[in-house]
Design a protein around this motif. Sequence first.
Motif, PDB file in Angstrom:
ATOM      1  N   LEU A  45       0.823  -1.208   0.000  1.00  0.00           N
ATOM      2  CA  LEU A  45       0.000   0.000   0.000  1.00  0.00           C
ATOM      3  C   LEU A  45       0.861   1.264   0.000  1.00  0.00           C
ATOM      4  O   LEU A  45       0.519   2.256  -0.653  1.00  0.00           O
ATOM      5  CB  LEU A  45      -0.929  -0.003   1.214  1.00  0.00           C
ATOM      6  CG  LEU A  45      -2.066  -1.030   1.181  1.00  0.00           C
ATOM      7  CD1 LEU A  45      -2.769  -1.092   2.524  1.00  0.00           C
ATOM      8  CD2 LEU A  45      -3.069  -0.691   0.077  1.00  0.00           C
ATOM      9  N   ILE A  46       1.979   1.221   0.718  1.00  0.00           N
ATOM     10  CA  ILE A  46       2.850   2.395   0.791  1.00  0.00           C
ATOM     11  C   ILE A  46       3.574   2.622  -0.531  1.00  0.00           C
ATOM     12  O   ILE A  46       3.706   3.753  -1.002  1.00  0.00           O
ATOM     13  CB  ILE A  46       3.874   2.240   1.939  1.00  0.00           C
ATOM     14  CG1 ILE A  46       3.154   2.296   3.293  1.00  0.00           C
ATOM     15  CG2 ILE A  46       4.941   3.328   1.865  1.00  0.00           C
ATOM     16  CD1 ILE A  46       4.034   1.946   4.477  1.00  0.00           C
ATOM     17  N   THR A  47       4.027   1.540  -1.160  1.00  0.00           N
ATOM     18  CA  THR A  47       4.824   1.676  -2.387  1.00  0.00           C
ATOM     19  C   THR A  47       3.973   1.865  -3.631  1.00  0.00           C
ATOM     20  O   THR A  47       4.465   2.326  -4.632  1.00  0.00           O
ATOM     21  CB  THR A  47       5.720   0.442  -2.578  1.00  0.00           C
ATOM     22  OG1 THR A  47       4.906  -0.740  -2.600  1.00  0.00           O
ATOM     23  CG2 THR A  47       6.725   0.332  -1.448  1.00  0.00           C
ATOM     24  N   ARG A  48       2.742   1.441  -3.650  1.00  0.00           N
ATOM     25  CA  ARG A  48       1.806   1.624  -4.776  1.00  0.00           C
ATOM     26  C   ARG A  48       2.492   1.861  -6.113  1.00  0.00           C
ATOM     27  O   ARG A  48       2.253   2.855  -6.806  1.00  0.00           O
ATOM     28  CB  ARG A  48       0.826   2.755  -4.489  1.00  0.00           C
ATOM     29  CG  ARG A  48      -0.167   2.384  -3.391  1.00  0.00           C
ATOM     30  CD  ARG A  48      -1.503   2.982  -3.583  1.00  0.00           C
ATOM     31  NE  ARG A  48      -2.435   2.535  -2.540  1.00  0.00           N
ATOM     32  CZ  ARG A  48      -3.701   2.286  -2.760  1.00  0.00           C
ATOM     33  NH1 ARG A  48      -4.199   2.431  -3.965  1.00  0.00           N
ATOM     34  NH2 ARG A  48      -4.481   1.888  -1.782  1.00  0.00           N
ATOM     35  N   GLY A  49       3.397   0.958  -6.477  1.00  0.00           N
ATOM     36  CA  GLY A  49       4.038   1.040  -7.785  1.00  0.00           C
ATOM     37  C   GLY A  49       5.436   1.637  -7.771  1.00  0.00           C
ATOM     38  O   GLY A  49       6.158   1.534  -8.756  1.00  0.00           O
ATOM     39  N   GLU A  50       5.841   2.306  -6.715  1.00  0.00           N
ATOM     40  CA  GLU A  50       7.160   2.944  -6.651  1.00  0.00           C
ATOM     41  C   GLU A  50       7.854   2.603  -5.342  1.00  0.00           C
ATOM     42  O   GLU A  50       7.386   3.012  -4.280  1.00  0.00           O
ATOM     43  CB  GLU A  50       7.019   4.467  -6.787  1.00  0.00           C
ATOM     44  CG  GLU A  50       6.566   4.926  -8.152  1.00  0.00           C
ATOM     45  CD  GLU A  50       7.575   4.628  -9.247  1.00  0.00           C
ATOM     46  OE1 GLU A  50       8.778   4.480  -8.921  1.00  0.00           O
ATOM     47  OE2 GLU A  50       7.185   4.530 -10.413  1.00  0.00           O
ATOM     48  N   PRO A  51       8.967   1.867  -5.328  1.00  0.00           N
ATOM     49  CA  PRO A  51       9.549   1.212  -6.504  1.00  0.00           C
ATOM     50  C   PRO A  51       8.736  -0.019  -6.907  1.00  0.00           C
ATOM     51  O   PRO A  51       8.238  -0.747  -6.051  1.00  0.00           O
ATOM     52  CB  PRO A  51      10.950   0.821  -6.031  1.00  0.00           C
ATOM     53  CG  PRO A  51      10.816   0.669  -4.548  1.00  0.00           C
ATOM     54  CD  PRO A  51       9.784   1.670  -4.125  1.00  0.00           C
ATOM     55  N   GLU A  52       8.658  -0.239  -8.189  1.00  0.00           N
ATOM     56  CA  GLU A  52       7.810  -1.298  -8.719  1.00  0.00           C
ATOM     57  C   GLU A  52       8.231  -2.677  -8.226  1.00  0.00           C
ATOM     58  O   GLU A  52       7.389  -3.520  -7.905  1.00  0.00           O
ATOM     59  CB  GLU A  52       7.833  -1.256 -10.248  1.00  0.00           C
ATOM     60  CG  GLU A  52       6.852  -2.216 -10.893  1.00  0.00           C
ATOM     61  CD  GLU A  52       6.807  -2.049 -12.400  1.00  0.00           C
ATOM     62  OE1 GLU A  52       6.212  -2.910 -13.059  1.00  0.00           O
ATOM     63  OE2 GLU A  52       7.376  -1.065 -12.908  1.00  0.00           O
ATOM     64  N   SER A  53       9.530  -2.919  -8.140  1.00  0.00           N
ATOM     65  CA  SER A  53      10.007  -4.235  -7.730  1.00  0.00           C
ATOM     66  C   SER A  53       9.590  -4.565  -6.299  1.00  0.00           C
ATOM     67  O   SER A  53       9.193  -5.702  -5.999  1.00  0.00           O
ATOM     68  CB  SER A  53      11.534  -4.304  -7.842  1.00  0.00           C
ATOM     69  OG  SER A  53      12.141  -3.298  -7.056  1.00  0.00           O
ATOM     70  N   LEU A  54       9.640  -3.568  -5.409  1.00  0.00           N
ATOM     71  CA  LEU A  54       9.244  -3.780  -4.016  1.00  0.00           C
ATOM     72  C   LEU A  54       7.737  -4.006  -3.922  1.00  0.00           C
ATOM     73  O   LEU A  54       7.272  -4.869  -3.184  1.00  0.00           O
ATOM     74  CB  LEU A  54       9.661  -2.580  -3.169  1.00  0.00           C
ATOM     75  CG  LEU A  54       9.418  -2.694  -1.657  1.00  0.00           C
ATOM     76  CD1 LEU A  54      10.139  -3.913  -1.088  1.00  0.00           C
ATOM     77  CD2 LEU A  54       9.879  -1.427  -0.947  1.00  0.00           C
ATOM     78  N   HIS A  55       6.979  -3.234  -4.692  1.00  0.00           N
ATOM     79  CA  HIS A  55       5.529  -3.371  -4.704  1.00  0.00           C
ATOM     80  C   HIS A  55       5.136  -4.765  -5.199  1.00  0.00           C
ATOM     81  O   HIS A  55       4.285  -5.434  -4.599  1.00  0.00           O
ATOM     82  CB  HIS A  55       4.912  -2.300  -5.605  1.00  0.00           C
ATOM     83  CG  HIS A  55       3.422  -2.323  -5.648  1.00  0.00           C
ATOM     84  ND1 HIS A  55       2.635  -1.749  -4.667  1.00  0.00           N
ATOM     85  CD2 HIS A  55       2.552  -2.870  -6.548  1.00  0.00           C
ATOM     86  CE1 HIS A  55       1.364  -1.924  -4.968  1.00  0.00           C
ATOM     87  NE2 HIS A  55       1.286  -2.607  -6.104  1.00  0.00           N
ATOM     88  N   GLN A  56       5.752  -5.206  -6.281  1.00  0.00           N
ATOM     89  CA  GLN A  56       5.438  -6.526  -6.827  1.00  0.00           C
ATOM     90  C   GLN A  56       5.869  -7.639  -5.880  1.00  0.00           C
ATOM     91  O   GLN A  56       5.159  -8.641  -5.715  1.00  0.00           O
ATOM     92  CB  GLN A  56       6.110  -6.694  -8.191  1.00  0.00           C
ATOM     93  CG  GLN A  56       5.516  -5.811  -9.284  1.00  0.00           C
ATOM     94  CD  GLN A  56       6.254  -5.953 -10.602  1.00  0.00           C
ATOM     95  OE1 GLN A  56       7.323  -6.572 -10.661  1.00  0.00           O
ATOM     96  NE2 GLN A  56       5.706  -5.380 -11.656  1.00  0.00           N
ATOM     97  N   GLY A  57       7.020  -7.454  -5.246  1.00  0.00           N
ATOM     98  CA  GLY A  57       7.490  -8.457  -4.286  1.00  0.00           C
ATOM     99  C   GLY A  57       6.517  -8.623  -3.144  1.00  0.00           C
ATOM    100  O   GLY A  57       6.204  -9.753  -2.731  1.00  0.00           O
ATOM    101  N   ALA A  58       6.015  -7.497  -2.620  1.00  0.00           N
ATOM    102  CA  ALA A  58       5.027  -7.555  -1.537  1.00  0.00           C
ATOM    103  C   ALA A  58       3.756  -8.245  -2.020  1.00  0.00           C
ATOM    104  O   ALA A  58       3.132  -9.017  -1.280  1.00  0.00           O
ATOM    105  CB  ALA A  58       4.713  -6.146  -1.044  1.00  0.00           C
TER     106      ALA A  58
END
Length: 207
Positions: A45-58
């Motif tokens: 929720l915090i990363t909402r696409g930025e950084p994309e890799s962290l968002h996708q990993g979560a």
Amino acid sequence: MMTEGTFSAESTPSKPAPEQSWIKVWDPLVRIGHWLLLIAIATALITRGEPESLHQGAGYVVAGYVVFRLFWGIAGPEHARFENFIALPKATLGYLGGLLNGKAKRHLGHSPPGGLMVIALLLAMSATAATGMAMENKVPVPTIVQTLVPIELEAEEEDSPWEEIHEAAANLVLGLVFLHIGGVIAASIGHKENLVRAMVNGKKRAP
């Protein structure tokens, strides 16, 4: 002058208060998964696409948890199994009414609303993870989905038509999380026990 009865009464030591007994309710996998899921949802929720890799990993952690929880709801220990906490709407409403008047029945495992929340979160997280993967892999939107959910298909090239559903599902997860926190606080007060601590050490007060 003290009589024998008086001496006996005064010299008899008072009995110590019985120690509170505890029962192991939540197994380690349920507890670890619960807190790992909280971290993953907060990260997504915090990363909402930025950084994309962290968002996708979560997102993949959330998806992995859903798969695990479905399996554990069938093969796990007693209080982790779906059959132990899925209740009819009547039982859920009855529990909520009892919580308001201080007469709610205490449950060692999930209460009826708690069990309903588990199912609701699993469904919402499944939708969020699935639409996120569809966005990542540029999966076309099936006709049946277009029929059921209005989606803007003429979006800009870098956007995905799944984005609206993904964001709606993510917002639903966030709303359910806040509702879950409110329910935990209400039940902790109503039953005079620390449910957060129980999800840390796995133990709850014996009936």
